[in-house]
Design an enzyme around this catalytic site. Sequence first.
Site, PDB file in Angstrom:
ATOM      1  N   ARG A 106       0.847  -1.185   0.000  1.00 35.12           N
ATOM      2  CA  ARG A 106       0.000   0.000   0.000  1.00 35.12           C
ATOM      3  C   ARG A 106       0.878   1.228   0.000  1.00 35.12           C
ATOM      4  O   ARG A 106       1.734   1.380   0.855  1.00 35.12           O
ATOM      5  CB  ARG A 106      -0.847   0.042   1.282  1.00 35.12           C
ATOM      6  CG  ARG A 106      -1.906  -0.980   1.347  1.00 35.12           C
ATOM      7  CD  ARG A 106      -3.006  -0.590   2.318  1.00 35.12           C
ATOM      8  NE  ARG A 106      -2.567  -0.049   3.597  1.00 35.12           N
ATOM      9  CZ  ARG A 106      -3.395   0.319   4.554  1.00 35.12           C
ATOM     10  NH1 ARG A 106      -4.710   0.214   4.380  1.00 35.12           N
ATOM     11  NH2 ARG A 106      -2.952   0.793   5.687  1.00 35.12           N
ATOM     12  N   THR A 110      -1.278   7.411  -0.400  1.00 28.40           N
ATOM     13  CA  THR A 110      -2.593   7.289  -1.050  1.00 28.40           C
ATOM     14  C   THR A 110      -3.354   6.046  -0.585  1.00 28.40           C
ATOM     15  O   THR A 110      -4.553   5.925  -0.840  1.00 28.40           O
ATOM     16  CB  THR A 110      -2.416   7.172  -2.578  1.00 28.40           C
ATOM     17  OG1 THR A 110      -1.720   5.940  -2.850  1.00 28.40           O
ATOM     18  CG2 THR A 110      -1.612   8.320  -3.151  1.00 28.40           C
ATOM     19  N   ASP A 205       4.505  -6.515   9.481  1.00 28.67           N
ATOM     20  CA  ASP A 205       5.578  -6.200  10.436  1.00 28.67           C
ATOM     21  C   ASP A 205       5.556  -7.163  11.617  1.00 28.67           C
ATOM     22  O   ASP A 205       6.610  -7.570  12.114  1.00 28.67           O
ATOM     23  CB  ASP A 205       5.426  -4.759  10.937  1.00 28.67           C
ATOM     24  CG  ASP A 205       5.891  -3.750   9.897  1.00 28.67           C
ATOM     25  OD1 ASP A 205       6.634  -4.133   8.979  1.00 28.67           O
ATOM     26  OD2 ASP A 205       5.494  -2.572  10.011  1.00 28.67           O
TER      27      ASP A 205
HETATM   28  C1  PRP Z   1      -1.383  -4.902   4.421  1.00 33.85           C
HETATM   29  C2  PRP Z   1      -2.223  -6.166   4.491  1.00 33.85           C
HETATM   30  C3  PRP Z   1      -3.049  -6.101   3.257  1.00 33.85           C
HETATM   31  C4  PRP Z   1      -3.288  -4.620   3.110  1.00 33.85           C
HETATM   32  C5  PRP Z   1      -4.670  -4.304   3.555  1.00 33.85           C
HETATM   33  O1  PRP Z   1      -0.294  -5.069   3.572  1.00 33.85           O
HETATM   34  O2  PRP Z   1      -1.476  -7.342   4.582  1.00 33.85           O
HETATM   35  O3  PRP Z   1      -2.424  -6.637   2.120  1.00 33.85           O
HETATM   36  O4  PRP Z   1      -2.319  -3.957   3.918  1.00 33.85           O
HETATM   37  O5  PRP Z   1      -4.941  -2.982   3.319  1.00 33.85           O
HETATM   38  P1  PRP Z   1      -6.017  -2.488   2.253  1.00 33.85           P
HETATM   39  O6  PRP Z   1      -7.259  -3.331   2.461  1.00 33.85           O
HETATM   40  O7  PRP Z   1      -6.247  -1.067   2.661  1.00 33.85           O
HETATM   41  O8  PRP Z   1      -5.449  -2.608   0.894  1.00 33.85           O
HETATM   42  P2  PRP Z   1       0.824  -3.935   3.352  1.00 33.85           P
HETATM   43  O9  PRP Z   1       0.473  -3.085   2.196  1.00 33.85           O
HETATM   44  O10 PRP Z   1       1.100  -3.255   4.655  1.00 33.85           O
HETATM   45  O11 PRP Z   1       2.073  -4.790   2.876  1.00 33.85           O
HETATM   46  P3  PRP Z   1       2.892  -5.939   3.635  1.00 33.85           P
HETATM   47  O12 PRP Z   1       1.960  -7.118   3.785  1.00 33.85           O
HETATM   48  O13 PRP Z   1       4.009  -6.189   2.700  1.00 33.85           O
HETATM   49  O14 PRP Z   1       3.337  -5.400   4.962  1.00 33.85           O
HETATM   50  N1  URA Z   2      -2.686  -3.455   6.953  1.00 34.66           N
HETATM   51  C1  URA Z   2      -2.341  -3.958   8.166  1.00 34.66           C
HETATM   52  O1  URA Z   2      -1.414  -4.760   8.268  1.00 34.66           O
HETATM   53  N2  URA Z   2      -3.050  -3.575   9.219  1.00 34.66           N
HETATM   54  C2  URA Z   2      -4.085  -2.736   9.148  1.00 34.66           C
HETATM   55  O2  URA Z   2      -4.707  -2.417  10.185  1.00 34.66           O
HETATM   56  C3  URA Z   2      -4.420  -2.209   7.882  1.00 34.66           C
HETATM   57  C4  URA Z   2      -3.702  -2.603   6.795  1.00 34.66           C
END
Ligand code: PRP
Ligand code: URA
Length: 211
Positions: A106, A110, A205
Site C-alpha cells: 500500500r 494514497t 511487520d
Molecule cells: C497490508 C495487508 C493487506 C493490506 C490491507 O499489507 O497485509 O495486504 O495492507 O490494506 P487495504 O485493504 O487497505 O489494501 P501492506 O500493504 O502493509 O504490505 P505488507 O503485507 O508487505 O506489509
Molecule cells: N494493513 C495492516 O497490516 N493492518 C491494518 O490495520 C491495515 C492494513
Amino acid sequence: MGMGKVVVMDHPLIKHKITILRKKETSCKDFREIIGEVASLMCYEATRDLELEPIDIETPICECTGYQLSGKKLAVVPILRAGLGMVEGILAMIPAARVGHIGLYRDEKTFEPVEYFCKLPKDVSVRQVFVVDPMLATGGSAVAAIDKLKEHGCKNVRFLCTIAAPEGIEVLQKAHPDVDIYVGVIDEKLNENAYIVPGLGDAGDRIFGTK
Ligand code: PRP
Ligand code: URA
C-alpha cells in the site's frame, strides 16, 4: 447478480486466538505461529462445501465407496507479504494445494495498492482459488489481487482474512460480488492512516519482525 456471502467465524478457538494476535505484547514468534493456526481453522470452515466425488476403494476388510475432492487441486494465493503468514496453516489442511503469489504494497500516502510481483499456478483459471491476507482494510489490495486473478480467467474465488474493516468488506463486495468472504472478525472502523481499529497493527511487520 446477488452479493457473495460474508461468513464470520464463530468458533471459540478462532476468537481466542485472534485475541492473542491483537495483544501488543504478543511476540513475533507467537504471532507467526498463531496466525497460522487461525488460518488452518478458517480453512476448515471455508472448505465445508467443497465438492466431492465417490471413489471405489478397498480397505483391509472389503471393498467400499469413499469420497475424494473433485476437480483440480485448489490454489492458495497469498497477498505478499502478510498473506504468507497464512499459507502453511492452509497447506496443513490441504497439503496438495498449489500456491500462487501476488505482491502488493500500500502506498503510504494514497493507500492505493502497488503491484510488484505475480506468479500463479498452472491452469489457475480452472481451480478453486483461496486468496489469503490477514487484513482487509480499505479493500484496495484484495480488489487488486482478485482483479489480477480474473485477468487470468479465474472464476471460482474465495477471500479469507483474519480481521476486516466494514469499509473493506463493502468495497470488496461491490467490486467482486461473486466472491465469498470468510472473515475471522469484523472490527469497528479504519483510522486516519487506514489501519483497522482495534485491529492488530501492521500484520506484515508483526509476522516478519520488521519495524
Ligand atoms: C497490508 C495487508 C493487506 C493490506 C490491507 O499489507 O497485509 O495486504 O495492507 O490494506 P487495504 O485493504 O487497505 O489494501 P501492506 O500493504 O502493509 O504490505 P505488507 O503485507 O508487505 O506489509
Ligand atoms: N494493513 C495492516 O497490516 N493492518 C491494518 O490495520 C491495515 C492494513
